[in-house]
Design a protein around this motif. Structure first.
Motif, PDB file in Angstrom:
ATOM      1  N   UNK A  42      -1.598  -5.148 -19.684  1.00 12.14           N
ATOM      2  CA  UNK A  42      -0.881  -3.966 -20.324  1.00 12.14           C
ATOM      3  C   UNK A  42      -1.758  -2.829 -19.901  1.00 12.14           C
ATOM      4  N   UNK A  43      -1.796  -1.791 -20.922  1.00 14.40           N
ATOM      5  CA  UNK A  43      -2.484  -0.435 -20.642  1.00 14.40           C
ATOM      6  C   UNK A  43      -3.389  -0.307 -21.698  1.00 14.40           C
ATOM      7  N   UNK A  90      -7.130   7.072   2.783  1.00 16.10           N
ATOM      8  CA  UNK A  90      -7.755   6.287   1.909  1.00 16.10           C
ATOM      9  C   UNK A  90      -7.108   5.132   1.632  1.00 16.10           C
ATOM     10  N   UNK A  91      -5.693   5.190   1.729  1.00 12.46           N
ATOM     11  CA  UNK A  91      -4.914   4.059   1.438  1.00 12.46           C
ATOM     12  C   UNK A  91      -4.437   3.884  -0.247  1.00 12.46           C
ATOM     13  N   UNK A  92      -4.710   4.887  -0.949  1.00 16.45           N
ATOM     14  CA  UNK A  92      -4.506   4.861  -2.537  1.00 16.45           C
ATOM     15  C   UNK A  92      -3.179   4.613  -2.543  1.00 16.45           C
ATOM     16  N   UNK A  93      -2.162   5.147  -1.864  1.00 16.00           N
ATOM     17  CA  UNK A  93      -0.792   5.208  -2.028  1.00 16.00           C
ATOM     18  C   UNK A  93      -0.306   3.471  -1.600  1.00 16.00           C
ATOM     19  N   UNK A  94      -1.029   2.942  -0.621  1.00 17.31           N
ATOM     20  CA  UNK A  94      -0.629   1.586  -0.467  1.00 17.31           C
ATOM     21  C   UNK A  94      -1.163   0.637  -1.601  1.00 17.31           C
ATOM     22  N   UNK A  95      -2.508   0.987  -1.868  1.00 21.71           N
ATOM     23  CA  UNK A  95      -3.160   0.076  -2.929  1.00 21.71           C
ATOM     24  C   UNK A  95      -2.451   0.178  -4.206  1.00 21.71           C
ATOM     25  N   UNK A  96      -2.014   1.132  -4.572  1.00 24.45           N
ATOM     26  CA  UNK A  96      -1.181   1.261  -5.946  1.00 24.45           C
ATOM     27  C   UNK A  96       0.248   0.894  -5.890  1.00 24.45           C
ATOM     28  N   UNK A  97       0.656   0.691  -4.499  1.00 24.07           N
ATOM     29  CA  UNK A  97       2.328   0.300  -4.580  1.00 24.07           C
ATOM     30  C   UNK A  97       2.353  -1.250  -4.781  1.00 24.07           C
ATOM     31  N   UNK A  98       3.351  -1.521  -5.684  1.00 28.52           N
ATOM     32  CA  UNK A  98       3.303  -3.121  -6.144  1.00 28.52           C
ATOM     33  C   UNK A  98       4.187  -3.766  -4.918  1.00 28.52           C
ATOM     34  N   UNK A 157       2.260   1.138 -11.944  1.00 30.22           N
ATOM     35  CA  UNK A 157       3.311   0.144 -12.033  1.00 30.22           C
ATOM     36  C   UNK A 157       2.306  -1.305 -12.224  1.00 30.22           C
ATOM     37  N   UNK A 158       2.503  -1.813 -13.487  1.00 34.87           N
ATOM     38  CA  UNK A 158       1.639  -3.063 -13.537  1.00 34.87           C
ATOM     39  C   UNK A 158       2.360  -4.343 -12.736  1.00 34.87           C
ATOM     40  N   UNK A 159       3.460  -4.202 -12.384  1.00 38.48           N
ATOM     41  CA  UNK A 159       3.806  -5.378 -11.309  1.00 38.48           C
ATOM     42  C   UNK A 159       2.911  -5.601 -10.222  1.00 38.48           C
TER      43      UNK A 159
END
Length: 316
Positions: free
Chosen positions: A26-27, A209-217, A59-61
């Protein structure tokens, strides 16, 4: 929101005490205002760490998919649940090992918009229904939550969880939009040169930095194509062609799978609206196939399915 938080804690405590799950994702509150962050709770004694506010945009998924083989519970708003559905369909999560604590959502706030609207360092953030109150070292700001929503939340038509085992709050009214893609229409209205110039401008500050990729579920490949070295699909440097190749291929990788959760934009340290790529593909998937990702646990994405009855000639 307080009622929702208490319900989440009550459900999590019951699940952990009965041993029905190994952990609850969760958060938790962060160390500074508006900095809620994902948390994994494994003891019923720690459930008071769980929270849920309009700052819980990630996104927690993305975290659930990393717990293969474990019995887990996940707190899921509408977009989280849609990505969990996608992960189940794509065999990344076993439905029998997943307990979804659904949280009806009225949208997440844009922390960048709030920071831009407030002078001084933000020292406090509170919610009271549809109103937010921000305190800084120089001023107090009261604003309607609707005025500082994340852009993806403005266009969200699936605020309630698409799949859940229990709800931590009452279902909310879904938005009905005359046009869910006005931003895409504006880009499509440009000529070829205008569209190319738009995307060149969009990615010019990317630092890879690939933050977008790393955050993407959706980005769960064991080896991403940008990290592949034999063969090397894309150069490692800041060459503009390599930067654009990364964004174009990542967007197409998400075609028919993206739920527009906005995690990519929230994670980008350079403020790049990566959704300009995926929104266009979401619109195409909807107009060509009537498809929205993550709503049906029994159906695969349109680009991942074959039918001998397909009406298009090219398939025969």
């Amino acid at each position: 929101m307080e009622t929702c938080i208490e319900k989440i804690r009550e459900i999590a405590k019951d699940l952990l005490e009965k041993g029905e799950v190994e952990k609850v994702i969760g958060f938790a509150e962060g160390t500074i205002p508006m900095a809620t962050s994902p948390v994994s709770i494994t003891s019923a004694d720690d459930v008071d760490r769980l929270t849920f506010t309009s700052t819980c945009g990630l996104n927690l998924a993305n975290y659930a998919a990393k717990e293969k083989g474990k019995k887990i519970a996940v707190v899921a708003k509408g977009c989280d649940s849609r990505n969990l559905v996608t992960h189940i369909v794509e065999n990344q999560i076993d439905r029998d090992n997943l307990y979804i604590i659904g949280v009806p959502c009225t949208g997440m706030v844009d922390k960048v918009k709030i920071a831009a609207a407030v002078e001084g360092e933000i020292t406090g953030f509170e919610e009271d229904g549809d109103t937010i109150k921000v305190t800084s070292t120089l001023q107090n700001l009261t604003a309607a939550k609707e005025d500082v929503l994340k852009d993806n939340c403005r266009y969200c038509t699936h605020r309630n969880p698409a799949l859940y085992d229990v709800l931590a709050g009452d279902l909310v009214e879904e938005q009905e939009l005359d046009n869910p893609f006005p931003d895409v229409d504006a880009i499509e209205a440009l000529d070829d040169e205008g569209r190319w110039a738009h995307f060149q401008e969009l990615t010019k500050n990317c630092i890879r930095c690939y933050a977008c990729r790393n955050a993407c579920p959706l980005c769960y490949c064991p080896t991403c194509f940008v990290d592949e070295s034999g063969p090397q699909w894309v150069g490692k440097g800041q060459n503009k062609t390599d930067v654009d190749t990364f964004h174009f291929l990542r967007a197409f990788h998400c075609a028919g799978r993206c739920t527009d959760c906005g995690a990519c934009v929230e994670a980008c340290p350079m403020g790049i609206n990566v959704r300009d790529f995926t929104r266009k593909l979401n619109k195409d998937a909807f107009e060509m196939f009537g498809w929205e990702a993550g709503l049906d646990i029994t159906k695969r994405p349109p680009l991942d399915a074959y039918s001998p009855d397909d009406p298009n000639d090219f398939i025969k």
